[in-house]
Scaffold this active site. Sequence first.
Site, PDB file in Angstrom:
ATOM      1  CG  HIS A  72      -2.145  -0.958   0.998  1.00  0.00           C
ATOM      2  ND1 HIS A  72      -3.528  -0.539   1.557  1.00  0.00           N
ATOM      3  CD2 HIS A  72      -2.190  -1.975   0.382  1.00  0.00           C
ATOM      4  CE1 HIS A  72      -4.178  -1.344   1.237  1.00  0.00           C
ATOM      5  NE2 HIS A  72      -3.328  -2.483   0.525  1.00  0.00           N
ATOM      6  CE1 TYR A 201      -5.150   4.274   8.716  1.00  0.00           C
ATOM      7  CE2 TYR A 201      -5.525   4.094  11.003  1.00  0.00           C
ATOM      8  CZ  TYR A 201      -4.883   3.562   9.998  1.00  0.00           C
ATOM      9  OH  TYR A 201      -3.723   2.803  10.100  1.00  0.00           O
ATOM     10  N   PRO A 293      -4.140   0.803  18.788  1.00  0.00           N
ATOM     11  CG  PRO A 293      -6.086  -0.464  18.028  1.00  0.00           C
ATOM     12  CD  PRO A 293      -5.266   0.130  19.327  1.00  0.00           C
ATOM     13  CE  LYS A 297       4.205   3.439  13.189  1.00  0.00           C
ATOM     14  NZ  LYS A 297       4.268   2.739  11.766  1.00  0.00           N
ATOM     15  CE1 TYR A 385      -0.896   3.962   9.261  1.00  0.00           C
ATOM     16  CE2 TYR A 385       0.127   3.082   7.300  1.00  0.00           C
ATOM     17  CZ  TYR A 385      -0.974   3.150   8.288  1.00  0.00           C
ATOM     18  OH  TYR A 385      -1.809   2.359   8.074  1.00  0.00           O
TER      19      TYR A 385
HETATM   20  C1  PHB Z   1      -6.051  -3.879  11.131  1.00  0.00           C
HETATM   21  O1  PHB Z   1      -6.276  -4.078   9.667  1.00  0.00           O
HETATM   22  O2  PHB Z   1      -6.549  -4.539  11.802  1.00  0.00           O
HETATM   23  C2  PHB Z   1      -5.383  -2.384  11.310  1.00  0.00           C
HETATM   24  C3  PHB Z   1      -5.053  -1.827  10.412  1.00  0.00           C
HETATM   25  C4  PHB Z   1      -4.487  -0.451  10.792  1.00  0.00           C
HETATM   26  C5  PHB Z   1      -4.522   0.002  11.823  1.00  0.00           C
HETATM   27  C6  PHB Z   1      -5.210  -1.011  12.977  1.00  0.00           C
HETATM   28  C7  PHB Z   1      -5.567  -2.146  12.626  1.00  0.00           C
HETATM   29  O3  PHB Z   1      -4.052   1.063  12.200  1.00  0.00           O
END
Ligand code: PHB
Length: 390
Positions: A72, A201, A293, A297, A385
């Site tokens: 990605h 997000y 989460p 990280k 990131y």
């Molecule tokens: C997930 O796919 O579980 C996931 C992806 C990004 C995040 C947290 C969890 O920031």
Amino acid sequence: MKVQVCIIGGGPSGLLLSQLLHLQGIDTVVLERQSRDYVLGRIRAGVLEHGFARLMREAQCGDRMDREGEIHNGFEIAHDGVLDRVDLFKHSGGNSVMVYGQTELTRDLYEARDRLGGKIVHNAEDVTLHDLTSDAPFVTWRSGDGIGRVDCDYVIGADGFHGVSRKSIPSAVLREYEKVYPFGWLGVLSRTKPVSGELIYARHERGFALCSMRSHVLSRYYIQVPLSDHVEDWSDDAFWAELKRRLPDEVAARLITGPSIEKSIAPLRSYVAEPMRYGRLFLAGDAAHIVPPTGAKGLNTAASDVYYLHQALVARYKTGDEAALDGYSDRALARVWKAQRFSWWMTTLLHRFPDHIAYDQKLQQTELAYLFSSETAQRLLAENYVGLPF
Ligand code: PHB
Ligand code: APR
């Protein structure tokens, strides 16, 4: 049994360290409290920093990840009725992340250990660490009716947040830093096509939401919920309806819903234990630190611990030099705290806090508007990131 390094915990940290050490001729055993099926049944995060993907290849465990994982080059943030993209590739100088589930990664690590004849003990109960400040530490455990014992040079605590290793460090030695957030994430895994090719997000007045994925046919979605909520209270229909409310209309309109194949609530917490060493015990991964989460990280910070620790142990066994082992805790913690900062920042930016006043909400909106008006700000986000170097 006698080995050079005894590793407690057969999660990603313990397995990856065991594999890297094995490739350098260092003998290890992994003691895991659960069965393999149980470990491989856990659903966890799914975004790997480019440095972690490199480490998986170095550990000869990267083939399936490279075949099935998805690179990605960016992700989106939905806020204030708009969808803004963070171009990770452009703003990090050509880096990206790999979307590949932790469950699959753990399966690959187990397969690699099996292939090389790695020693892994499952269902090891009552693991106990002994004589950690001597130069002859040992570990005991119970399995079935018998008692096992392994003598070793070093013990690695890679047994996650609830493990026994960190608890073996006297409280007078251990400093703990903790921040508990007043909400959790309700996560749903569904066998549906992800709503978008990249992660979204979302900051919304009803609370945070995240659209993620494990593959092009497996989606992972999350919504922020109060800590008082129970997973039984959330039907699939209620989850999808709430998720849609928090997404921009055009995204909600193309969201494909389906039955959940996993649904759970995880509280959000930041935690660091210092130092990450006590005598012959070294902590790695969730055993020493937890992040919320939001910045993805957790697993990635475990990877840098493992990298530093394997380097230090290789130096010790190849040259007898203990300097890197002595420096491990400080070196690992320097990067751990940067991941803590970034995870806290992203969490604070995107969630609705129960005690937020209108002023705080304005600041969140301003921070997002600033982010997407400033290439410098996007560079800061992108370099964190995709992962700071290790
Ligand atoms: C997930 O796919 O579980 C996931 C992806 C990004 C995040 C947290 C969890 O920031
Ligand atoms: N004895 C032996 N094994 C134990 C014990 C114990 N007393 N306590 C826990 N374990 C095992 C757990 O069953 C688990 O399999 O240790 C393992 C720890 O694995 P994880 O919790 O996955 O931690 P870690 O390997 O550090 O992985 C990094 O990053 O994103 C986060 O939570 C995510 O798991 C991920 C972590």
